[in-house]
Design an enzyme around this catalytic site. Structure first.
Site, short mmCIF file in Angstrom:
data_model
loop_
_atom_site.label_atom_id
_atom_site.label_comp_id
_atom_site.label_asym_id
_atom_site.label_seq_id
_atom_site.Cartn_x
_atom_site.Cartn_y
_atom_site.Cartn_z
N ARG A 626 0.82 -1.21 0.00
CA ARG A 626 0.00 0.00 0.00
C ARG A 626 0.86 1.27 0.00
O ARG A 626 0.57 2.23 -0.72
CB ARG A 626 -0.96 -0.01 1.19
CG ARG A 626 -2.09 -1.03 1.06
CD ARG A 626 -2.98 -1.02 2.30
NE ARG A 626 -2.22 -1.37 3.50
CZ ARG A 626 -2.66 -1.19 4.74
NH1 ARG A 626 -3.84 -0.63 4.95
NH2 ARG A 626 -1.93 -1.56 5.77
N ASN A 644 -6.50 -2.55 2.29
CA ASN A 644 -6.51 -4.02 2.32
C ASN A 644 -7.95 -4.51 2.40
O ASN A 644 -8.80 -3.89 3.04
CB ASN A 644 -5.74 -4.54 3.54
CG ASN A 644 -4.24 -4.42 3.37
OD1 ASN A 644 -3.73 -4.36 2.25
ND2 ASN A 644 -3.52 -4.37 4.49
#
Length: 710
Positions: A626, A644
């Site tokens: 990320r 996520n």
């Protein structure tokens, strides 16, 4: 004036191989230049040839410094740096760094010798050990053949060659050695006008003298050529004797040729044979293609190696180097073959009807006063959730602006970027576009010339008392940077700002580490007096399209007549990231301002945004994916969010131009390890409003109707 006419090669003699050439009528008799006026002159021969030829043609020559001068003729002028005319600073950098030039040429389909660039000898030796052909080792920067060794087939010779090259550069090129004829083809305005075959240093035995004596005799004879004498071009390299186990005391048989070095540069003791009339058209076309890649240079020397052009079946030429300061003297004073008055051809082209010479009105006072308002500020810029952890490369910010306008870009190296807009192409070195001339950089770097030019334009280069209150210089002087693009100030900063004790800015320590000082954006406070000073400073230094002007004064928001002030420095390669990430105040989208000046049509159409949901599946969580997406999104000007998902996938909500999103989508399959390992799905969504690009710690999908960054 006379125009350059195209060479008539339809009835040219058949091309010659090196062996045939050394037995041909071309090298039967060495040219004689006794009586040349240049024997009695002092100075750099190539510059002398241009300035003396200009005077012979009735042109006026005015010097700014020893190497910077202006040639004027019939209401037009051309600026020169030594023997280079109107050279783009970016293409000069590419030509100077041979590995950059090779990458640029290869991108445009020009044949070059295969090879790699190294910075440590062990990696280079490992690479060499995998090859089944001899190599050449050369420094990535340099000229005159210094530090180059060719025809290397043994590891011990390779290591010696590395040491020789590393004395000239910290980056070393290891490339395939191609045997054949070494050529320098000079191209003016896209067309080849002279070609010199360079014969590597050698001596021919007479049955009496040893090799040392033959070298001394040949060096003495070279003094009969004005070019060799003025440039001290004598045989000094003899590495082939050591490689082949030949003693300098050896007496060669009569007529026996002994090769001394594999480096054929004239400056290293080589001999030049002018043979444009005998050169195959296909070789000329490759040279012209290579020269045209350097679109910001009007006169280019192209070095080629031709393995065998004695038959029409194998006429492939490989480009070794390109030169933006190619010697004119090799064509005027070749050792063998027909001399060509290249300086005259160059000047005739520059001042031809369609040539690049500028009208004298542009330079009546050596600078011009722009009619544009002195200030046109770049748009404010911010990118929430992103704090730079390292200095942004300038080409990263150029690419960021290109993505904003849906432009295609490519990187030649970490510092060289190309931007495409329709049929127009601009190459950047850091923040400098290829329209910035070399002479502007030289003027900015040379403090004596810079101050002289600025003072002539009425600009202080030392602290001068205000008209209203002369007296003691105040102790509280501040330093400012004004960024000028195309004659207008687009952003301004106060430099060296002291940390504010009540500031809530948590990035002070990071800024201090990255930039070495703190900045405050004061663009909206800039007084028109100082905006005018900044733009006039740039104009006085040959008007580069972009420049940073450093001003020292008490308060840049007040009139200059009320305070001490001076211009302390000007650079035509300013740091753009200062303006994107000031410690205090708003950032400025200065790279976009630069692209808008280079591609004016961009202002006519607003960038079209697209919104995509990208789902990435695989072992994608727990690897820093990320954060990597966030950094990648910043570099592409993409806003949105990454999170996520419970099914172990990662979901990316990304909004930006099509080019930016397509690039992100391609990279998502690779991830931070840069290996293809993930499956990627795409779903288009309606465009919406975002601020920056966030990393969501939750695993729930955002509401499409709400802000991701509330």
């Amino acid at each position: 004036m006379t125009q350059i006419v195209e060479n008539a090669n339809s009835k040219q003699p058949p091309p010659l191989s090196m062996d045939e050439l050394l037995k041909s009528d071309l090298v039967e008799r060495e040219n004689s230049y006794s009586g040349s006026k240049y024997f009695g002159m002092k100075g750099e021969i190539n510059q002398l040839l241009i300035t003396e030829t200009a005077k012979d043609l009735g042109m006026q020559v005015n010097y700014y410094s020893k190497e910077l001068y202006k040639v004027t003729y019939q209401g037009r002028y051309v600026l020169f740096c030594a023997k280079s005319a109107l050279v783009s600073e970016v293409y000069r950098v590419c030509a100077q760094h041979k590995h950059l030039a090779k990458a640029l040429l290869a991108r445009h389909g020009v044949p070059v010798a295969e090879g790699r660039v190294f910075e440590d000898i062990e990696s280079a030796t490992d690479y060499f050990s995998t090859l089944d052909y001899p190599v050449a080792v050369k420094p990535a920067t340099g000229s005159h053949g210094r530090g180059i060794t060719t025809g290397i087939a043994a590891v011990d010779v390779f290591r010696d060659a590395w040491e020789t090259a590393s004395a000239k550069s910290n980056k070393i090129i290891v490339e395939r050695h191609i045997s054949g004829c070494d050529l320098r083809v000079n191209v003016i305005g896209g067309r080849a006008v002279s070609a010199c075959l360079r014969i590597a240093p050698n001596v021919i035995g007479d049955g009496r003298q040893n090799i040392d004596e033959l070298i001394s005799a040949k060096n003495k004879k070279r003094r009969d050529n004005p070019k060799h004498r003025l440039e001290s071009e004598y045989i000094r390299r003899t590495e082939l004797l050591d490689i082949n186990g030949i003693s300098r005391e050896t007496v060669p048989a009569e007529g026996e040729r002994i090769w001394l070095s594999g480096v054929a540069n004239i400056s290293a003791g080589g001999e030049g044979v002018q043979l444009l009339d005998r050169l195959d058209n296909r070789i000329i076309q490759i040279a012209e293609r290579a020269a045209n890649v350097l679109s910001g240079v009007h006169y280019v020397g192209v070095d080629l190696i031709v393995p065998d052009y004695s038959t029409g079946k194998n006429c492939t030429a490989y480009v070794l180097e390109v030169n933006t300061n190619s010697a004119t003297s090799v064509s005027v004073f070749p050792d063998f073959g027909r001399p060509i008055d290249l300086p005259k051809l160059l000047l005739e082209y520059l001042f031809s009807t369609s040539g690049p010479a500028r009208k004298i009105s542009y330079a009546e006072k050596d600078h011009y006063c722009s009619e544009l308002p002195p200030v046109k500020l770049a748009e404010p810029w911010s990118y929430p959730f992103y704090t730079p952890k390292s200095r942004s490369r300038q080409n990263t910010l150029i690419n960021l602006a290109a993505y904003k306008y849906d432009l295609k870009s490519y990187n030649i190296s970490t510092g060289i970027t190309g931007i495409l807009c329709g049929d127009k192409h601009v190459l950047f070195h850091q923040s400098t576009p290829d329209v910035v001339p070399q002479i502007a950089r030289r003027a900015c770097l040379n403090s004596v010339l810079r101050n002289e030019r600025l003072n002539k334009a009425g600009i202080n280069t030392s602290l001068t008392s205000p008209d209203s209150n002369p007296g003691k210089v105040p102790s509280q002087l501040r330093k400012y940077r004004a960024l000028v693009i195309d004659g207008q100030v687009v952003a301004a900063l106060e430099r060296g700002v002291a940390p504010s004790p009540d500031s809530e800015n948590n990035n002070i320590e990071i800024h201090q580490q990255l930039f070495g000082e703190l900045f405050r954006d004061i663009s909206d406070l800039l007084h028109s007096d100082f905006a005018a000073i900044a733009t006039q400073s740039v104009e006085a230094l040959f008007n580069p399209l972009i420049a940073g002007v450093d001003i020292v004064t008490e308060d840049i928001s007040q009139p200059l007549t009320t305070q001490y002030w001076m211009v302390s420095h000007v650079t035509c390669s300013p740091s753009l990231d200062w303006h994107y990430f000031p410690t205090y105040g708003v950032g400025r989208d200065v790279a976009s301002a630069l692209l808008l000046r280079l591609f004016p049509k961009l202002e006519e159409t607003a960038p079209k945004l697209q919104h995509w949901k990208i789902k990435v599946k695989g072992k994608v969580q727990g690897i820093g994916y990320r954060k990597w997406v966030q950094r990648t999104a910043f570099r592409k000007g993409i806003v949105g969010k990454v999170l996520n998902k419970p099914d172990k996938s990662v979901e990316i909500w990304a909004q930006g131009s099509h080019t930016a999103l397509a690039s992100l989508l391609d990279r998502c399959a690779y991830g931070p390890q840069d290996k293809p390992r993930f499956d990627v799905d795409l779903e288009p969504l309606p465009v919406r409003e975002y601020q920056g690009f966030g990393v969501d710690q939750s695993s729930s999908a955002p509401d499409p109707g709400s802000s991701l960054n509330e």
